[in-house]
Design a protein around this motif. Structure first.
Motif, short mmCIF file in Angstrom:
data_model
loop_
_atom_site.label_atom_id
_atom_site.label_comp_id
_atom_site.label_asym_id
_atom_site.label_seq_id
_atom_site.Cartn_x
_atom_site.Cartn_y
_atom_site.Cartn_z
N HIS A 70 0.82 -1.22 0.00
CA HIS A 70 0.00 0.00 0.00
C HIS A 70 0.86 1.27 0.00
O HIS A 70 0.39 2.33 -0.39
N LEU A 71 2.10 1.13 0.46
CA LEU A 71 2.97 2.31 0.52
C LEU A 71 3.35 2.82 -0.87
O LEU A 71 3.88 3.91 -1.01
N ARG A 72 3.05 2.00 -1.88
CA ARG A 72 3.44 2.39 -3.24
C ARG A 72 2.28 2.97 -4.04
O ARG A 72 2.42 3.25 -5.22
N ILE A 73 1.09 3.12 -3.41
CA ILE A 73 -0.05 3.67 -4.14
C ILE A 73 -0.73 4.82 -3.38
O ILE A 73 -0.76 4.82 -2.15
N GLY A 74 -1.27 5.76 -4.16
CA GLY A 74 -2.10 6.82 -3.57
C GLY A 74 -1.34 7.85 -2.76
O GLY A 74 -0.13 8.03 -2.90
N ASP A 75 -2.09 8.53 -1.87
CA ASP A 75 -1.55 9.67 -1.11
C ASP A 75 -0.32 9.31 -0.27
O ASP A 75 0.56 10.14 -0.09
N VAL A 76 -0.29 8.09 0.29
CA VAL A 76 0.78 7.75 1.24
C VAL A 76 2.18 7.90 0.64
O VAL A 76 3.14 8.13 1.36
N ARG A 77 2.28 7.81 -0.71
CA ARG A 77 3.59 7.97 -1.35
C ARG A 77 4.21 9.33 -1.04
O ARG A 77 5.42 9.51 -1.12
N PHE A 78 3.36 10.30 -0.76
CA PHE A 78 3.84 11.68 -0.55
C PHE A 78 3.93 12.05 0.93
O PHE A 78 4.36 13.14 1.26
N GLU A 79 3.49 11.14 1.80
CA GLU A 79 3.50 11.44 3.23
C GLU A 79 4.83 11.01 3.85
O GLU A 79 5.50 10.12 3.33
N PRO A 80 5.21 11.63 4.99
CA PRO A 80 6.50 11.28 5.59
C PRO A 80 6.53 9.83 6.06
O PRO A 80 5.63 9.40 6.78
N ARG A 81 7.56 9.10 5.61
CA ARG A 81 7.68 7.68 6.00
C ARG A 81 7.71 7.53 7.52
O ARG A 81 7.18 6.58 8.08
N SER A 82 8.35 8.50 8.18
CA SER A 82 8.50 8.39 9.64
C SER A 82 7.14 8.40 10.35
O SER A 82 7.02 7.94 11.47
N ALA A 83 6.11 8.95 9.68
CA ALA A 83 4.78 8.98 10.30
C ALA A 83 3.95 7.75 9.95
O ALA A 83 2.87 7.54 10.50
#
Ligand code: GLN
Length: 282
Positions: free
Chosen positions: A196-209
Motif C-alpha cells: 500500500h505504501l506504493r499507491i495513492g496519497d501515502v507515497r507523498f506522506e513522511p515515511r516516519s509517520a
C-alpha cells in the motif's frame, strides 16, 4: 482569451485515471485558486478567470496528475469539526482517526476535568479536536518532528484553543511524569514492505509517520511498554493500528498489565483502534 470556470472544470478528465474523485478534486483545486466555495462554481460557470488564477490552477492540476494529495496542494483538511492546516511534514488527518476522538470522549465522559496526552500529534488533529470538545480538559500534545510541532501550534493558535500545550518529544522522552487520565496516539504502524505504501496519497506522506519496524508494531509496543508510568490509576491508553493488528495490540496491552482491553472497528468494519485501562481491578 481567458477560460471560464466551466472550461477549467472540464479538465477533470485529466485526473480520471488517477482519482476516484476526479470531479471533486478539480473543484477543490479551483476553489482554492479562486478563494471561493463550491457553490460559487455552480452559480457562475460562465465567469472568466484571470490569467494568473488559470496558471495557478493548471500548475496544481498538473501536480495532482502526478499523484500529489489534494490536502497538500490546497494546504488544508477537515478533521472532526476543525479546519486544519496540513503540510508534507505530517500525515494528512484521516476520517478513521476521528474514531479515536469519539472513543476518548466516551471513555472519559464522567470526567469533568481530564489530563490527556496525545503522542505523535502531527497536525494536532486529535489533541485539538478533544480540546475543542472539552474546554475543561488539559491536553498535552507532542511530536518528534520540529516541523510538526510548529504546524500543530499554528493550528492551535488559529483555533484559539488555550487548553492545549504542544511540545517536541520522541514519544515519552521529554514528557515529565504526570498522571494522565488518557494517553491517545495514532503512531506509525505500517510494515515497511506493505505494498500500500506504493499507491495513492501515502507515497507523498513522511515515511516516519507511517512506517514502523517489527511488522509495524515497534512504536505501538514502545508506547504500551512505557505508558503506565504516565497514567493515573484507572487511566486509559488508546491507540490506532492497522486493520490486521487488533489481536497483536490486545496481546501487547495484556502483557503490559492493562485491563478492560477492547478493539473497535472503523466505518469500513475493520479493526482500527484498541485500548485498555491501567491497573483497574477487574
Ligand atoms: N491509516 C493510515 C493509512 O493506512 C496510516 C496511519 C498511520 O500509520 N498512523 O494510510
Amino acid at each position: 482569451m481567458s477560460s471560464t470556470i466551466a472550461e477549467l472544470l472540464s479538465q477533470r478528465n485529466r485526473l480520471q485515471a488517477l482519482s476516484d474523485t476526479a470531479a471533486l478534486d478539480t473543484e477543490l483545486l479551483l476553489c482554492h485558486c479562486l478563494q471561493k466555495n463550491r457553490s460559487y462554481l455552480r452559480c457562475w460557470p460562465q465567469v472568466s478567470v484571470s490569467n494568473e488564477i488559470e496558471q495557478h490552477f493548471l500548475s496544481l492540476l498538473a501536480r495532482r496528475e502526478q499523484g500529489e494529495p489534494i490536502a497538500y496542494l490546497i494546504g488544508e483538511r477537515g478533521f472532526w469539526s476543525l479546519d486544519l492546516q496540513v503540510s508534507p511534514a505530517t500525515l494528512i488527518p484521516r476520517p478513521e482517526t476521528e474514531l479515536l476522538v469519539e472513543k476518548s470522549l466516551a471513555l472519559l465522559s464522567a470526567y469533568p476535568r481530564a489530563n490527556v496526552l496525545d503522542l505523535g500529534t502531527g497536525t494536532g488533529a486529535i489533541a485539538l479536536a478533544l480540546a475543542r470538545e472539552k474546554s475543561s480538559w488539559q491536553v498535552l500534545a507532542c511530536d518528534v518532528e520540529a516541523q510538526a510541532v510548529s504546524l500543530a501550534e499554528t493550528n492551535r493558535r488559529n483555533l484559539a484553543l488555550d487548553n492545549v500545550v504542544i511540545i517536541q518529544s520522541d514519544w515519552f522522552k521529554a514528557i515529565t511524569k504526570q498522571c494522565f487520565d488518557l494517553i491517545v496516539s495514532n503512531p506509525p504502524y505500517i510494515d515497511r514492505e506493505d505494498p500500500h505504501l506504493r499507491i495513492g496519497d501515502v507515497r507523498f506522506e513522511p515515511r516516519s509517520a507511517l512506517v514502523a519496524d517489527n511488522k509495524g508494531l515497534a512504536d505501538i509496543e514502545e508506547i504500551i511498554v512505557n505508558a503506565h508510568a504516565y497514567l493515573s490509576d484507572q487511566g486509559w491508553l488508546l491507540l490506532e493500528h492497522g486493520y490486521n493488528q487488533g489481536e497483536d495490540v490486545r496481546d501487547l496491552l495484556q502483557q503490559g498489565g492493562f485491563n478492560h482491553i477492547f478493539t473497535n472497528q472503523d466505518f469500513a468494519s475493520v479493526d482500527r483502534i484498541s485500548g485498555g485501562q491501567w491497573r483497574c481491578a477487574e
